[in-house]
Design a protein around this motif. Sequence first.
Motif, PDB file in Angstrom:
ATOM      1  N   ALA A  30     116.353 -40.385  -1.962  1.00 15.72           N
ATOM      2  CA  ALA A  30     116.774 -40.513  -0.569  1.00 15.72           C
ATOM      3  C   ALA A  30     117.431 -41.854  -0.271  1.00 15.72           C
ATOM      4  N   LEU A  31     117.318 -42.783  -1.192  1.00 11.71           N
ATOM      5  CA  LEU A  31     117.958 -44.094  -1.027  1.00 11.71           C
ATOM      6  C   LEU A  31     119.239 -44.174  -1.863  1.00 11.71           C
ATOM      7  N   ALA A  36     113.874 -49.162  -4.356  1.00  8.40           N
ATOM      8  CA  ALA A  36     113.627 -49.706  -3.021  1.00  8.40           C
ATOM      9  C   ALA A  36     114.156 -51.135  -2.932  1.00  8.40           C
ATOM     10  N   GLN A  37     113.974 -51.907  -3.988  1.00 11.22           N
ATOM     11  CA  GLN A  37     114.463 -53.289  -3.993  1.00 11.22           C
ATOM     12  C   GLN A  37     115.982 -53.332  -3.858  1.00 11.22           C
ATOM     13  N   ASP A  42     120.723 -54.277  -0.588  1.00 10.25           N
ATOM     14  CA  ASP A  42     121.990 -53.773  -0.060  1.00 10.25           C
ATOM     15  C   ASP A  42     122.007 -53.701   1.466  1.00 10.25           C
ATOM     16  N   GLY A  43     120.924 -54.118   2.105  1.00  5.67           N
ATOM     17  CA  GLY A  43     120.895 -54.192   3.565  1.00  5.67           C
ATOM     18  C   GLY A  43     120.253 -53.033   4.287  1.00  5.67           C
ATOM     19  N   THR A  48     113.366 -47.811   6.883  1.00  3.18           N
ATOM     20  CA  THR A  48     114.021 -46.690   6.212  1.00  3.18           C
ATOM     21  C   THR A  48     113.583 -46.622   4.755  1.00  3.18           C
ATOM     22  N   VAL A  49     113.532 -47.780   4.123  1.00  5.13           N
ATOM     23  CA  VAL A  49     113.110 -47.860   2.721  1.00  5.13           C
ATOM     24  C   VAL A  49     111.650 -47.447   2.601  1.00  5.13           C
ATOM     25  N   TRP A  50     110.803 -47.920   3.508  1.00  8.12           N
ATOM     26  CA  TRP A  50     109.375 -47.591   3.450  1.00  8.12           C
ATOM     27  C   TRP A  50     109.154 -46.091   3.593  1.00  8.12           C
TER      28      TRP A  50
END
Length: 77
Positions: A30-31, A36-37, A42-43, A48-50
């Motif tokens: 999904a990213l 995640a890093q 990448d901003g 959203t990442v969590w």
Amino acid sequence: MRYREFWQLVDEVLGEAQGREIVRTFVVGALGHRTAQAALDDGEEPRTVWHALCDELAIPESRRWGLDPHRQAPPRR
């Protein structure tokens, strides 16, 4: 969600050492098939990442918000 809160949740929910390794190495579809890093670098917004990381790891909603029972879940965007 601030970066500080993101990392606090990583430590509380996934464990400090293991969680940080997951953030660095685990690819999340999904990213955009990034870690995640990489998404954070990448901003992408930490919330959203969590959410994407928790979804990919099948973390139940009841465990996603760490040890503070009064912490509110950040809304999805």
